[in-house]
Design a protein around this motif. Structure first.
Motif, short mmCIF file in Angstrom:
data_model
loop_
_atom_site.label_atom_id
_atom_site.label_comp_id
_atom_site.label_asym_id
_atom_site.label_seq_id
_atom_site.Cartn_x
_atom_site.Cartn_y
_atom_site.Cartn_z
N ALA A 119 53.18 50.53 67.68
CA ALA A 119 53.33 49.18 66.86
C ALA A 119 52.14 48.81 66.06
O ALA A 119 53.16 48.52 64.67
N ASP A 120 51.84 49.12 66.02
CA ASP A 120 49.73 48.33 64.52
C ASP A 120 50.61 49.19 63.58
O ASP A 120 50.18 48.92 63.04
N ARG B 297 53.76 48.78 61.91
CA ARG B 297 54.18 47.56 61.43
C ARG B 297 53.09 47.46 59.59
O ARG B 297 53.92 46.90 59.11
N THR B 298 51.80 48.25 60.16
CA THR B 298 51.27 48.37 58.62
C THR B 298 51.83 48.77 58.00
O THR B 298 51.71 48.72 56.57
N MET C 200 54.68 46.22 56.33
CA MET C 200 54.23 45.39 55.58
C MET C 200 53.01 45.54 54.64
O MET C 200 53.04 45.02 53.71
N LEU D 149 59.36 45.90 67.62
CA LEU D 149 59.36 45.86 66.11
C LEU D 149 60.54 45.37 65.89
O LEU D 149 60.96 45.22 64.48
N GLU E 10 60.81 41.82 66.80
CA GLU E 10 59.78 41.41 65.09
C GLU E 10 60.62 40.94 63.77
O GLU E 10 60.23 40.57 63.64
N LEU F 256 61.44 43.89 62.00
CA LEU F 256 60.58 44.38 61.20
C LEU F 256 61.68 45.88 60.99
O LEU F 256 61.73 46.35 59.92
N ARG G 282 49.70 39.73 63.41
CA ARG G 282 50.14 40.48 63.51
C ARG G 282 50.84 41.96 61.73
O ARG G 282 50.25 42.50 61.45
N TYR G 283 51.06 41.54 61.57
CA TYR G 283 52.47 41.23 60.91
C TYR G 283 51.07 41.15 59.28
O TYR G 283 51.69 42.36 58.20
#
Length: 236
Positions: free
Chosen positions: A20-21, A24-25, A28, A61, A64, A66, A163-164
């Motif tokens: 997920a990290d 997400r990266t 973003m 995600l 969240e 996203l 985290r975002y």
């Protein structure tokens, strides 16, 4: 641009969180844009993991906001606006100032000395161009303030908002590193002087600059709806 070279995560704990990290990266930092599909098989192969943790990560995600699930097609990146970015950074600034208010009266000579050493670590990593070291050092600096504040729940809320932030994108930027080092030093002086107003000013400067940098980066990446309209019109 963030370094997103595929990395094997198969032996790492909390695997779905790691995936997920990673995704997400990518979102973003503008590596993948609104309307792009996140392919389970491709993501799993790139990270050297099975499809299961990727699917679990995409469910996270989705919660969240996203990514969206399109029946029978998969997950696509959700729309994102400049206001979304500004809101994320505003929230972090407000939470950080509340934490600072609680931390300042609790700082003692020993914890101030420890905080100073963490800034030295950041400076050394920045001078060496060590992106991972910069990320770790900046995280340690903020975590130190959070721990001194004794505000566990508030710190968790802040961590969720943080985290975002595509930290590697910032850490690879020499100008950001120089500004961050200056902000870290200003914050240390505010902590030593127990100067709440000065500490709040550092927080505001840090997060407003961070929001501006990310918005400008995403402008160039063309992630906003209006940036994609000419392309959509040309294809119509």
């Amino acid at each position: 641009m963030a370094d997103l070279t595929p990395t094997r995560l198969a032996q790492r704990p909390q695997l779905s969180e790691e995936v997920a990290d990673h995704v997400r990266t990518r979102i973003m930092s503008g590596e993948v844009r609104p309307g792009d599909f996140i392919r389970l098989d491709e993501t799993a192969a790139g990270l050297g993991v099975s499809v299961t943790p990727v699917r679990e990560a995409l469910l996270t995600l989705r919660g969240e906001g996203l990514v969206d699930l399109v029946p029978r097609r998969g997950y696509l990146v959700s729309p994102m606006s400049r206001q979304d970015i500004e809101d994320i950074f505003w929230l972090q600034a407000e939470l950080s100032k509340r934490i600072i208010d609680r931390a300042i009266p609790r700082y003692e000579a020993e914890t101030l000395e420890h905080h100073s050493h963490l800034i030295d670590d950041f400076e050394a990593a920045s001078a060496a161009g060590d992106t991972d070291g910069v990320v770790r050092a900046q995280y340690a600096i903020h975590r130190s303030i959070n721990r001194v504040s004794c505000s566990d729940k508030l710190s968790r809320f802040l961590g969720n908002a943080a985290r975002y932030m595509p930290y590697r994108l910032y850490a690879q930027d020499p100008a950001w590193r120089a500004n961050a080092l200056e902000d870290n030093r200003r914050m240390l002086e505010a902590l030593r002087a127990a100067d709440v107003d000065a500490a709040h000013a550092v927080v505001d400067d840090e997060f407003s600059a961070g929001a501006q940098l990310l918005v400008e980066h995403l402008d160039r990446a063309g992630v906003w709806d209006e940036a994609r309209e000419p392309e959509a019109a040309a294809q119509a």
